[in-house]
Design a protein around this motif. Structure first.
Motif, PDB file in Angstrom:
ATOM      1  N   VAL A  33       1.252  -1.621  -0.440  1.00  0.00           N
ATOM      2  CA  VAL A  33       0.105  -0.162   0.061  1.00  0.00           C
ATOM      3  C   VAL A  33       0.850   1.460   0.427  1.00  0.00           C
ATOM      4  N   LEU A  34       1.721   1.327   0.726  1.00  0.00           N
ATOM      5  CA  LEU A  34       2.843   2.389   0.654  1.00  0.00           C
ATOM      6  C   LEU A  34       3.654   2.807  -0.281  1.00  0.00           C
ATOM      7  N   ALA A  86      -7.654  10.370  -3.453  1.00  0.00           N
ATOM      8  CA  ALA A  86      -7.702   9.437  -4.186  1.00  0.00           C
ATOM      9  C   ALA A  86      -7.351   8.115  -3.722  1.00  0.00           C
ATOM     10  N   HIS A  87      -5.910   8.026  -4.417  1.00  0.00           N
ATOM     11  CA  HIS A  87      -5.308   6.888  -4.422  1.00  0.00           C
ATOM     12  C   HIS A  87      -5.113   6.391  -2.701  1.00  0.00           C
ATOM     13  N   LEU A  88      -5.194   7.699  -1.971  1.00  0.00           N
ATOM     14  CA  LEU A  88      -5.077   6.967  -0.504  1.00  0.00           C
ATOM     15  C   LEU A  88      -5.964   6.110   0.137  1.00  0.00           C
ATOM     16  N   VAL A 120       7.163  11.575   3.455  1.00  0.00           N
ATOM     17  CA  VAL A 120       6.949  10.679   3.744  1.00  0.00           C
ATOM     18  C   VAL A 120       5.452  10.116   3.997  1.00  0.00           C
ATOM     19  N   ILE A 121       4.969   8.838   3.267  1.00  0.00           N
ATOM     20  CA  ILE A 121       4.423   8.252   3.279  1.00  0.00           C
ATOM     21  C   ILE A 121       4.089   6.816   4.426  1.00  0.00           C
ATOM     22  N   PHE A 122       3.433   7.131   5.640  1.00  0.00           N
ATOM     23  CA  PHE A 122       3.114   6.226   6.570  1.00  0.00           C
ATOM     24  C   PHE A 122       2.280   5.920   6.951  1.00  0.00           C
ATOM     25  N   ALA A 123       1.626   4.320   7.324  1.00  0.00           N
ATOM     26  CA  ALA A 123       0.586   3.636   8.124  1.00  0.00           C
ATOM     27  C   ALA A 123       0.762   3.758   9.634  1.00  0.00           C
TER      28      ALA A 123
END
Length: 406
Positions: A72-73, A94-96, A181-184
């Motif tokens: 996903v990230l 939207a993709h996120l 940064v992209i984070f979950a």
């Protein structure tokens, strides 16, 4: 009846029987003990195999979950880097949202800009943006251009919020310039609920620790579970397993949290560097063995009791035989003594010079043949000697002639 103790010979004959029964009892108890001990070892081995299988399943689940989150990230990262759109662009947002909806395990999926400010959703211009520039995951990814997936230590999600772990990746512009940064985030409460799906019984336990042995999740939960998150303290066999550097270790020990004795499997994951500990409570997986021990112990005790009863009966029968034998021996001895006295009849016998009667020890006068018959083995038959026969004839003739003369 007089209780005569067994003679030396009888004791010698009874001793092998008692010794054989004693050996039998020892063999029965020894066999029962060996069987139960071996059976218990088998149950412990089976519990170790079960915890090992459960630990492998958990490892595969964690690896699969982390891989899905990383995908996903990577998907959001690739979309942002491919289009070079701003992090809050409609297409990226939207993709996120699309990717977040596919992962039930995730608590949040967000991005930051290059300065560490949390990018608001829905395109809003929020001047009071949250600053994440001091978070460990942001600082690490900002300073490490070739960084792979970063997994943080457990931390609070905001002031007084839930405990979470963060999984993050670095985002770059086409020229390799850091863009954010992209984070979950995954709540440790949700992770604990996932662990609770594993069937470990009522008193079993599962714990997950991070790369520095910080506690991430534990099931079952305790009253002070919230205070234990992030605790790195371990001891005993668990600590020895970590120090051994082995990937898998098995041991049985008492838990410091609830004092339950469990058989554990420790499993070390390499990427990510997590530690899994799965334990089954002895009080549960040995329940069948406890019933077997009760039945085997009862059977062994029954056999021993039966042998003791048989030994007591044999001893009683033996003593009765010895008493009967003693009585017979005593009677034989008396008879032999009497017979000896009769056969050895001698000395002066007081006899009447006229009627020939003999006086006994009590002063009674007995016919000679009666006395001799009682004191010897001789018996009498009666007849008439020639002299007496001649006298009897003369007497009879004289009696016949007497009337004629008158």
């Amino acid at each position: 009846m007089t209780d005569h103790p067994p003679t030396g010979a009888s004791r010698f004959q009874l001793r092998p029987l008692l010794l054989a029964l004693l050996v039998f009892d020892l063999l029965v108890m020894g066999l029962a003990g060996w069987t139960l001990a071996n059976s218990r070892r088998q149950y412990v081995v089976h519990a170790g195999e079960t915890t090992d299988n459960l630990a492998q399943v958990l490892e595969q689940y964690l690896l699969a979950s982390i891989r899905q989150i990383d995908l996903v990230l990577m998907s959001v990262k690739d979309e942002a880097e491919r289009t070079d759109l701003p992090p809050n662009a409609a297409g990226i947002e939207a993709h996120l949202k699309s990717q977040f909806s596919r992962m039930a395990l995730l608590d949040s999926l967000r991005t930051t800009d290059a300065r560490g400010r949390l990018v608001p959703l829905d395109g809003s211009d929020n001047h009071a943006q949250v600053d994440l520039s001091q978070r460990s995951f942001f600082k690490h990814l900002e300073q490490t251009p070739q960084a792979s997936l970063y997994i943080s230590h457990p931390s609070r999600d905001g002031a007084g919020g839930a405990w979470v772990i963060t999984l993050a990746r670095r985002m770059e512009r086409p020229a390799g310039v850091f863009r954010g940064v992209i984070f979950a985030t995954v709540t440790l409460e949700q992770l604990t609920r996932e662990l609770a799906q594993v069937n470990i019984g009522k008193h079993g336990s599962i714990s997950l620790r991070g790369k520095d042995l910080e506690l991430l999740a534990r099931y079952p939960t305790t009253n002070d579970q919230d205070k234990l998150i992030g605790d790195t303290r371990i001891s005993g066999d668990y600590l020895e397993a970590v120090k051994s550097a082995r990937q898998v270790s098995h041991f049985s020990t008492s838990s410091v949290l609830d004092r339950q004795i469990r058989t554990y499997t420790f499993r070390r994951m390499s990427n990510p560097p997590f530690y899994i500990l799965v334990g089954l409570a002895e009080s549960e997986y040995l329940q069948t063995w406890y019933r077997e021990a009760l039945l085997s112990g009862s059977a062994a005790l029954g056999l021993v009791s039966l042998s003791l009863v048989l030994a007591w009966m044999a001893r009683s029968t033996w003593r009765k035989q010895m008493d009967s034998q003693a009585e017979r021996d005593h009677l034989i001895q008396d008879l032999t003594q009497a017979l000896t006295e009769v056969k050895n009849l001698k000395g002066l016998l007081p006899i009447c010079g006229h009627c020939k009667k003999i006086r006994d020890d009590q002063g009674y006068w007995n016919q000679m043949e009666t006395y001799i018959s009682e004191h010897t083995e001789a018996t009498f038959t009666h007849g008439v000697c020639p002299d007496c026969a001649q006298d009897l004839r003369r007497e009879m003739l004289a009696r016949r002639a007497a009337p004629d003369q008158s």
